[in-house]
Motif scaffolding. Structure first.
Motif, short mmCIF file in Angstrom:
data_model
loop_
_atom_site.label_atom_id
_atom_site.label_comp_id
_atom_site.label_asym_id
_atom_site.label_seq_id
_atom_site.Cartn_x
_atom_site.Cartn_y
_atom_site.Cartn_z
N PHE A 40 0.88 -1.17 -0.01
CA PHE A 40 0.04 -0.05 -0.18
C PHE A 40 0.82 1.41 -0.03
CE2 PHE A 40 -2.56 -3.26 2.29
CZ PHE A 40 -3.57 -3.28 1.37
N VAL A 41 1.74 1.52 0.87
CA VAL A 41 2.69 2.78 0.90
C VAL A 41 3.46 2.88 0.00
CG1 VAL A 41 3.92 4.13 2.75
CG2 VAL A 41 2.23 2.44 3.56
N ILE A 42 4.51 1.87 -0.38
CA ILE A 42 5.38 2.08 -1.38
C ILE A 42 5.00 2.31 -2.74
CG2 ILE A 42 7.36 0.92 -2.70
CD1 ILE A 42 8.19 -0.17 0.26
N PRO A 43 3.86 1.63 -3.13
CA PRO A 43 3.05 1.92 -4.50
C PRO A 43 2.59 3.20 -4.51
CG PRO A 43 2.63 -0.23 -4.00
CD PRO A 43 3.24 0.21 -2.67
N LEU A 44 2.02 3.65 -3.54
CA LEU A 44 1.40 5.14 -3.71
C LEU A 44 2.69 6.16 -3.62
CD1 LEU A 44 -1.16 6.54 -3.35
CD2 LEU A 44 -0.66 6.87 -1.01
N GLY A 45 3.86 5.92 -3.14
CA GLY A 45 5.07 6.78 -3.31
C GLY A 45 5.32 6.80 -4.59
#
Length: 167
Positions: A40-45
């Motif tokens: 969730f977090v890395i793909p959003l970045g």
């Protein structure tokens, strides 16, 4: 990124998790529990970076601040989740803000005043990483090893008991 690259990373992470599993049960709950930053977090970045580099260009340089922060915070969270070392990884969140601001500085109009908070946050983060790493090393190896304590006692006794040579 193409589908082959993404599936390669997924299989790599899954294999590492299975290798480090140590006989525990493994299911979808474990995948979400251990890999939520990678899901969730890395793909959003990376999405914010993709927007800047592929879609809006120089007009949307502000996208790099949350992109850098989310990507680095995701990496920090992923490392902390895999190795259960939240106690030592928290300075990475300070570094994430510094990297997000640095990307804004680097790809933006290079406002030199941005370097002040970037340097302060970077030094503060690296200082905390160093202090907690040295503290962890000291607690793990020096305080728990009686051999080192005995060596210090013997060295101190030898210094005290050795005859002083007349010069």
């Amino acid at each position: 990124m193409n589908l082959r690259t993404i599936s390669g990373f997924v299989l790599l992470l899954l294999g590492a998790c299975l290798f480090l599993n140590q006989g525990e049960t493994f299911g979808p709950g474990k995948i979400f529990a251990y890999f939520w930053p990678s899901l969730f977090v890395i793909p959003l970045g990376l999405f914010f970076h993709w927007l800047y580099f592929s879609m809006v260009g120089r007009k949307g340089v502000g996208l790099l601040i949350p992109g850098g922060i989310l990507f680095i915070a995701g990496v920090v969270c992923q490392i902390a989740m895999l190795f259960n070392n939240w106690v030592y990884m928290w300075p990475g969140f300070i570094l994430a803000v510094a990297i997000g601001l640095f990307e804004f500085y680097w790809f933006g109009n290079r406002n030199k005043w941005l370097l002040i908070p970037i340097n302060i946050l970077s030094v503060l983060s690296l200082l905390f990483f160093a202090v907690f790493s040295i503290g962890s090393f000291y607690n793990k190896f020096v305080l728990s090893q009686p051999i080192i304590a005995i060596a210090f006692i013997l060295a101190g006794a030898m210094i005290i008991l050795m005859k002083k040579k007349d010069v």
